[in-house]
Design a protein around this motif. Sequence first.
Motif, PDB file in Angstrom:
ATOM      1  N   ASP A  77       0.823  -1.208   0.000  1.00  0.00           N
ATOM      2  CA  ASP A  77       0.000   0.000   0.000  1.00  0.00           C
ATOM      3  C   ASP A  77       0.857   1.258   0.000  1.00  0.00           C
ATOM      4  O   ASP A  77       0.665   2.175   0.802  1.00  0.00           O
ATOM      5  N   VAL A  78       1.842   1.290  -0.906  1.00  0.00           N
ATOM      6  CA  VAL A  78       2.670   2.482  -1.059  1.00  0.00           C
ATOM      7  C   VAL A  78       2.372   3.121  -2.416  1.00  0.00           C
ATOM      8  O   VAL A  78       2.009   2.434  -3.375  1.00  0.00           O
ATOM      9  N   GLU A  79       2.522   4.407  -2.485  1.00  0.00           N
ATOM     10  CA  GLU A  79       2.312   5.120  -3.740  1.00  0.00           C
ATOM     11  C   GLU A  79       3.624   5.173  -4.509  1.00  0.00           C
ATOM     12  O   GLU A  79       4.639   5.646  -4.001  1.00  0.00           O
ATOM     13  N   VAL A  80       3.606   4.649  -5.722  1.00  0.00           N
ATOM     14  CA  VAL A  80       4.804   4.626  -6.571  1.00  0.00           C
ATOM     15  C   VAL A  80       4.616   5.638  -7.692  1.00  0.00           C
ATOM     16  O   VAL A  80       3.691   5.523  -8.497  1.00  0.00           O
ATOM     17  N   LYS A  81       5.491   6.623  -7.737  1.00  0.00           N
ATOM     18  CA  LYS A  81       5.408   7.653  -8.777  1.00  0.00           C
ATOM     19  C   LYS A  81       6.309   7.291  -9.949  1.00  0.00           C
ATOM     20  O   LYS A  81       7.360   6.677  -9.779  1.00  0.00           O
ATOM     21  N   ASP A  82       5.876   7.678 -11.151  1.00  0.00           N
ATOM     22  CA  ASP A  82       6.652   7.488 -12.379  1.00  0.00           C
ATOM     23  C   ASP A  82       6.953   6.018 -12.657  1.00  0.00           C
ATOM     24  O   ASP A  82       8.010   5.669 -13.198  1.00  0.00           O
ATOM     25  N   ALA A  83       6.032   5.132 -12.287  1.00  0.00           N
ATOM     26  CA  ALA A  83       6.224   3.705 -12.533  1.00  0.00           C
ATOM     27  C   ALA A  83       6.050   3.379 -14.015  1.00  0.00           C
ATOM     28  O   ALA A  83       5.289   4.045 -14.729  1.00  0.00           O
ATOM     29  N   THR A  84       6.758   2.352 -14.461  1.00  0.00           N
ATOM     30  CA  THR A  84       6.606   1.901 -15.841  1.00  0.00           C
ATOM     31  C   THR A  84       5.385   0.995 -15.996  1.00  0.00           C
ATOM     32  O   THR A  84       4.979   0.702 -17.115  1.00  0.00           O
ATOM     33  N   PHE A  85       4.814   0.574 -14.875  1.00  0.00           N
ATOM     34  CA  PHE A  85       3.620  -0.277 -14.913  1.00  0.00           C
ATOM     35  C   PHE A  85       2.393   0.555 -14.561  1.00  0.00           C
ATOM     36  O   PHE A  85       2.504   1.664 -14.027  1.00  0.00           O
ATOM     37  N   SER A  86       1.232   0.003 -14.832  1.00  0.00           N
ATOM     38  CA  SER A  86      -0.016   0.741 -14.651  1.00  0.00           C
ATOM     39  C   SER A  86      -0.751   0.295 -13.395  1.00  0.00           C
ATOM     40  O   SER A  86      -0.409  -0.713 -12.766  1.00  0.00           O
TER      41      SER A  86
END
Length: 227
Positions: A145-154
């Motif tokens: 439950d962490v927010e990942v910014k600029d991820a290559t996945f959707s």
Amino acid sequence: MGEYSAVSGIKVLDRAVAIMMAAANKPSSLNDLCETTGLPRATAHRLATALEAHRILTRTADGRWTTGPALPGNRDHLIEAAGPIMEELLEETGESVQLYQLTGTTRTCVAAREPESGLHNVVPVGRQLPLTSGSAARVIAAFADVEVKDATFSRADVDLARNRGFSESLEEREAGLASCSAPVIDSTGAFIGVLSISGSAERFRPSPGQKFGPTLKAYAKRLGDSL
């Protein structure tokens, strides 16, 4: 129970220790923490959230706080329990095996097993990798439950990982590399880390998840159940 009594004279430290000890005694809701420590709700929530950010505490599946993977004793126990399971997984798949834990804005390899011969993916213990790509990153986004910014996945990829209980990637983080990952969830429902296998994309085609997903998920469950 009355307000927690300071023992060191450093109020914020004593209160943080009180929160940590309460959560270590049993998985605790905010009400539980307040009742055990005598601290106001706002104070207990602020300290518990701060300890969670440092991975000293973590959340169970139902939102209660419990001891987190950053505590040295917990990590030592995890690595000890993971050893034989990772050896079995290596023997069954013939691929490199890694165990990752969330460390702030990265994931860190805390244990690894490598085949004795052939081309394989080596991830040294202690290597920090980003949360923006790779199957392990997807699992962390889904279960920690962490927010990942600029991820290559959707977001759909994250939802799929959550629904299936594992994730896959093909040449997402590095050309020629593929991986499959599953969450390690302990008996309280707390997210502890990620068990992964990785290797040549050619060997993992056409689908790393189809080839290794159910097997990896079963091994990750074994590890979580042993904690």
